[in-house]
Each structure stands twice: as structure tokens, then as C-alpha cells.
Design an enzyme around this catalytic site. Structure first.
Site, short mmCIF file in Angstrom:
data_model
loop_
_atom_site.label_atom_id
_atom_site.label_comp_id
_atom_site.label_asym_id
_atom_site.label_seq_id
_atom_site.Cartn_x
_atom_site.Cartn_y
_atom_site.Cartn_z
CG HIS A 162 -2.00 -1.04 1.13
ND1 HIS A 162 -3.29 -0.75 0.79
CD2 HIS A 162 -1.96 -2.39 1.27
CE1 HIS A 162 -4.01 -1.85 0.75
NE2 HIS A 162 -3.22 -2.88 1.05
CG ASP B 202 0.00 9.02 1.06
OD1 ASP B 202 -0.11 7.80 1.29
OD2 ASP B 202 -0.61 9.90 1.69
C1 GDG Z 1 -2.34 3.50 3.28
C2 GDG Z 1 -1.28 4.19 2.41
C3 GDG Z 1 -2.92 4.23 0.52
C4 GDG Z 1 -9.15 9.36 8.03
N1 GDG Z 1 -9.52 9.87 9.20
C5 GDG Z 1 -10.62 9.21 9.57
C6 GDG Z 1 -10.92 8.25 8.59
N2 GDG Z 1 -9.99 8.38 7.66
C7 GDG Z 1 -9.96 7.58 6.43
C8 GDG Z 1 -9.91 8.42 5.19
C9 GDG Z 1 -9.35 7.43 4.19
C10 GDG Z 1 -8.38 6.62 5.04
O1 GDG Z 1 -8.78 6.80 6.41
C11 GDG Z 1 -6.95 7.11 4.89
O2 GDG Z 1 -6.45 6.60 3.70
P1 GDG Z 1 -5.14 7.17 2.99
O3 GDG Z 1 -5.04 6.47 1.69
O4 GDG Z 1 -5.29 8.64 2.84
O5 GDG Z 1 -3.91 6.91 3.96
P2 GDG Z 1 -3.24 5.68 4.84
O6 GDG Z 1 -4.03 5.40 6.06
O7 GDG Z 1 -1.85 6.11 5.08
O8 GDG Z 1 -3.30 4.38 3.87
C12 GDG Z 1 -1.96 5.08 1.37
C13 GDG Z 1 -3.85 3.40 1.39
O9 GDG Z 1 -3.12 2.65 2.37
C14 GDG Z 1 -4.69 2.43 0.55
O10 GDG Z 1 -3.91 1.61 -0.24
O11 GDG Z 1 -3.70 5.11 -0.26
O12 GDG Z 1 -0.98 5.67 0.53
O13 GDG Z 1 -0.40 4.97 3.23
O14 GDG Z 1 -10.34 6.57 3.69
O15 GDG Z 1 -11.20 8.93 4.89
N3 GDG Z 1 -11.96 7.40 8.64
C15 GDG Z 1 -12.78 7.50 9.74
N4 GDG Z 1 -12.53 8.41 10.75
C16 GDG Z 1 -11.48 9.27 10.69
O16 GDG Z 1 -11.29 10.10 11.58
N5 GDG Z 1 -13.85 6.67 9.83
#
Ligand code: GDG
Length: 486
Positions: free
Chosen positions: A156, A364
Site C-alpha cells: 500500500h 504517499d
Molecule cells: C495506506 C497508504 C494508501 C481518516 N480519518 C478518519 C478516517 N480516515 C480515512 C480516510 C481514508 C483513510 O482513512 C486514509 O487513507 P489514505 O489512503 O489517505 O492513507 P493511509 O491510512 O496512510 O493508507 C496510502 C492506502 O493505504 C490504501 O492503499 O492510499 O498511501 O499509506 O479513507 O477517509 N476514517 C474515519 N474516521 C477518521 O477520523 N472513519
């Protein structure tokens, strides 16, 4: 499709509710529809972890199988090696890496215990799909235990250059273990290219085509599978939530000011300190916007058991305090920093209310928040996405205002430009980005990977060694959860 067995460090147990994190966002829809087993760490630490065995619960079509870790395993495998060495290194932040050989040993030993615990749960024909940097050696450890099932691995996060990877002393061993998988997936072609280079220079593989490696007479398929969101679903959530009392309260509290929004796990790779520096630069140079904007940064705390994350939290609070005390006014607080998470739907509503979405990670793998921000917009009056060019998502969302997150002036200029952008340009940019996010889904993403795994040339005949797990042996429920996902 054969039964799917997903392996990831954290498992989104239904009783724990929604959590911040991209891995679960990407995988949950697939498993809920197709059914299968989700195996990993329970999130608990126990002195008797090894004796406690596997905890099984069911919700809908998914069986959750988790195991506890001992304190030593948690510290060495999870906090120190996975998150203290691999996470910063893979995000090209080697100065943050803290290596200790005993942590690496614990990482391999804990992976071996995960392999031992998973073994009796596997059935002939299962597609084993391993996720992320916590489990780089797991495919090799499963093979060493006689597992002949197709094994896939998806990363990821970004894959670094071979030179950077070599800074981790066990780099060659990590890659050798990973190369025992049949299909290895990445977020971008750059990550795939870096991996192919590392596999050839550090582990003796031979690249026989752009997406095909050969090692010890076996073939390993590589592929690019950008993680996706369900855009239609998220858009519907955002529309509904925009009318909810919670989002209405936020809107009222703004008193007509433009909302700039950031939503990120509180993590050094998300570029939060640099983002605040950019916002500060904006406030210092664009005084005409004073009292006309509010920046809301939601940064749910994450990995607070890792020392550098605690330091970051303190650093961020200090920077936020300085912005408000030095740039604010008695009647205006330019920045709101919130370190607790909220329900997904509420976040969607906030995104729809935001005139500017600031997504500026230093690096990222993909960044699903950027895609969610696009999906949440009102097509008639969309906001503007300011996106780091070092997020995997920038490849699909090149109609965003792309910035270098290390440059506060560039962030400040992008904010100014976003706030001043006319409706026609906002709509044109948004339409291009909507097309990119709406053309795929987490289901397409997952099924695309699994189809390749099912036909992989490296697939062995038969399943796991029969002596280890009799054919069709059912999972024994030790604990049954009453929480069902509907
Ligand atoms: C890894 C990789 C890759 C955030 N705050 C809350 C919440 N979120 C949700 C967001 C989004 C998810 O969490 C975060 O996803 P990201 O992709 O931005 O980042 P990582 O957690 O670092 O994910 C990344 C991903 O895996 C998938 O392959 O894109 O690059 O690092 O969905 O909306 N959700 C809730 N409460 C929050 O306060 N429910």
C-alpha cells in the site's frame, strides 16, 4: 473465485467500529461482497499471546481470525521495525529510521508466528492475499511450511529506490522472502520499477519482461493496481451528510468564511508540519484573506506507541498554537487542529463543505483522502484539490493543483489560487478528476489483483500440504461475535 484469505496487520473487527486508515477502506468492500477470511493482529498485547491461539468471529460473509502479540513482539516487530524502519525508509525518509538488529530479528520471528498461526486456517485452493510492509517475509515463511497455494502480496505504501532500501541491513532477506509470492502488486509503475530493480540487484532475480521476474526457475508476476474508492457511494454519503446537524453546525461556526480542509492520520509522511508552514506563509502574505478563511485540519492520532509519532503530535500542536496566537485576531481563529477522528460520513460532509482540500503528503502510496475529496464535491460548485505531486494519487488526479509539499511558498500560492479560482475552471478540473475516481472501485481493484493471482504462472498444483491441514477442514469458532455487518 476461490476462497480469499486476506492477511494484514490490523484487522477491522466489526466490534471496533470504523477506524482511520486506507487499507481497510480499500479492502473491506471486496471482502464483504466476496466473503472470505481476514487474518492478522487483534490489536491486543498479552503476555500469553502464544498460548492464546486464534480468536475467530464472523460478520456477514467474513470470518475474522486474529491473534494477540506479546509486548516484545509488538515493540520489535510492529513499533520498532515495521513502523520505525520500514515505514520511514519506504517513504524515502531515511533520517527518521532507527535500526536495531534485535528488532529485525523479532520482526522475522513474529512473521514466523503469524505463518504458524495462519497455517491451520488454510484450505486447499485458497487465494492467500498478504498486505503491506508488516509482512514482507511472510510468503517465504509460508512456502517453508509447505504452503503451495497461490500467494499474492500488495504494497500500500511506496517502494523506495534500491539504494535507499539497501540502508536497511536485512534488505536482501526481505526481498527474497517476498519473491516467494506469485503476484506482487504496487500502487504506481514507479514503485513497480523500484521493486524490480531491488529484486535484481539485492536478491538475484532476473527481469524477463516489464512485469515479470524469474528467480530459481520460478516466475513472479508484478502489477500496478492503484487503490480505489467507491466514488458514487462516497458522493451519496457526502450529499446526505452535508444536510446533517453536525455539518450544519460546522457551517454555522464559519460564519460565511471559506473552509480549507485537511484529513490525515497524524503521521510524519503526511507532511502536516510542512502544510502548517505553507498555511502560515499564506496568512503572512495574503492579508486580504484574513477573517475570510478557516483551515480545519483533522488529524486522528495514530501509532502513539511509536516515539516519533508522539513527538510529531507535540510539534504540530505547537505550530498550530503559534499560527493562532501570532496570525489570529480576537475575533478570528485561522486554524482548528482536531486530533480525534470522526465518522466517515461526517468527514464526507465536511469535505463537501470545503472550498479547498489540502492533501500534501511528503510521499504517499496512493492517498485515498484526495480521491474522497473529489467524490464529495457538489458538481455545480466544486471545491479545489491541492495535491502533493509525491502522492500516488497525483498520477490519476493531475487536474488538481499539484504542489511540492516541501515548499511553503508553493503551498501558499496554491491556496491563494484555489480560493480565487473561477467557477468554470473549478468545474473543468473537477470533471476530469471525477472521471478518474469514478471509473474504478475497490471491487475492481481487488478483483483485478485476485484474477491475476488465480491465473498466475507461478501457481503450484494442489493446495497446502495435506498433512498440515486436511482438505476442507472447517474453521473452528472459538468466539462468535454478535456484531453483524449489514
Ligand atoms: C495506506 C497508504 C494508501 C481518516 N480519518 C478518519 C478516517 N480516515 C480515512 C480516510 C481514508 C483513510 O482513512 C486514509 O487513507 P489514505 O489512503 O489517505 O492513507 P493511509 O491510512 O496512510 O493508507 C496510502 C492506502 O493505504 C490504501 O492503499 O492510499 O498511501 O499509506 O479513507 O477517509 N476514517 C474515519 N474516521 C477518521 O477520523 N472513519
Amino acid at each position: 473465485m476461490n476462497r480469499i484469505v486476506v492477511v494484514s496487520n490490523r484487522v477491522p473487527l466489526p466490534e471496533k467500529g470504523a477506524q482511520a486508515g486506507g487499507l481497510a477502506t480499500a479492502l473491506q468492500p471486496l471482502l464483504e461482497r466476496e466473503g472470505g477470511v481476514w487474518f492478522g493482529w487483534s490489536g491486543s498485547i498479552s503476555a500469553k499471546a502464544a498460548e492464546e491461539g486464534t480468536r475467530i468471529s464472523h460478520a456477514g460473509r467474513v470470518t475474522y481470525a486474529t491473534m494477540a502479540l506479546t509486548k516484545a513482539e509488538h515493540d520489535g516487530y510492529y513499533a520498532n521495525f515495521a513502523n520505525g524502519v520500514l515505514w520511514p525508509l519506504f517513504h524515502s525518509l531515511p533520517e527518521m529510521m532507527r535500526y536495531d538488529r534485535s528488532d529485525a530479528e523479532t520482526y522475522f520471528a513474529t512473521n514466523a508466528r503469524f505463518a504458524d498461526t495462519l497455517l491451520p486456517l488454510l484450505q486447499d485452493g485458497d487465494l492467500v492475499w498478504v498486505h503491506d510492509y508488516h509482512f514482507l517475509p511472510l510468503a517465504g515463511l509460508l512456502r517453508a511450511r509447505g504452503v503451495a497455494n497461490p500467494i499474492g502480496f500488495f504494497l500500500h505504501i511506496p517502494f523506495p529506490s534500491a539504494e535507499l532500501l539497501a540502508l536497511a541491513p536485512p534488505a536482501g532477506k526481505l526481498i527474497a522472502g517476498l519473491l516467494q509470492a506469485d503476484v506482487i502488486g504496487f500502487q504506481t509503475s514507479a514503485d513497480l520499477g523500484n521493486f524490480a530493480a531491488a529484486a535484481t540487484t539485492l536478491a538475484g532475480a532476473r527481469q524477463i519482461a516489464a512485469e515479470l521476474l524469474e528467480i530459481d526457475g520460478r516466475r513472479v508476476r508484478l502489477g500496478v493496481f492503484p487503490a480505489e474508492i467507491d466514488a458514487e457511494d462516497f458522493a451519496a454519503d457526502a450529499l446526505r451528510a452535508a444536510r446533517s446537524p453536525t455539518v450544519e453546525r460546522l457551517r454555522r461556526s464559519l460564519g460565511g468564511q471559506c473552509l480549507i480542509l485537511g484529513v490525515d492520520r497524524l503521521d510524519p509522511t503526511k507532511g502536516l508540519v510542512q502544510r502548517l508552514a505553507g498555511y502560515r506563509r499564506f496568512l503572512e502574505t495574503e492579508t486580504g484573506w484574513h477573517r475570510r478563511v478557516t483551515f480545519l485540519q483533522i488529524a486522528p492520532v495514530s501509532r502513539q506507541d511509536v516515539a516519533s509519532y508522539q513527538t510529531l503530535r507535540a510539534e504540530l500542536s505547537q505550530a498550530a498554537g503559534e499560527i493562532n496566537s501570532e496570525c489570529g485576531d480576537p475575533d478570528w481563529t485561522p486554524l482548528r487542529l482536531i486530533t480525534k477522528g470522526g465518522p466517515r460520513a461526517t468527514l464526507a460532509g465536511y469535505m463537501r463543505a470545503a472550498r479547498v482540500g489540502l492533501v500534501t503528503p511528503l510521499r504517499d502510496g496512493m492517498n485515498l483522502v484526495a480521491k474522497e475529496y473529489v467524490a464529495a464535491q457538489d458538481p455545480r460548485d466544486p471545491g479545489v484539490l491541492v495535491l502533493s505531486r509525491f502522492a500516488g494519487a497525483a498520477r490519476q488526479l493531475d487536474a488538481a493543483l499539484l504542489v511540492n509539499p516541501n515548499d511553503p511558498d508553493a503551498i501558499a500560492e496554491a491556496i491563494t489560487r484555489a480560493l480565487a479560482m473561477d467557477l468554470r475552471e473549478r468545474q473543468t478540473r473537477w470533471r476530469a478528476m471525477w472521471q478518474a475516481v469514478a471509473e474504478s472501485s475497490p471491487l475492481d481493484w481487488g478483483l483485478g489483483f485476485l484474477r491475476l493471482l488465480q491465473q498466475s504462472p507461478g501457481k503450484r498444483a494442489g493446495g497446502i500440504a495435506p498433512a498440515l491441514a486436511p482438505r476442507g477442514k472447517p474453521l473452528i469458532p472459538i468466539h462468535t461475535s454478535s456484531n453483524a455487518i449489514n
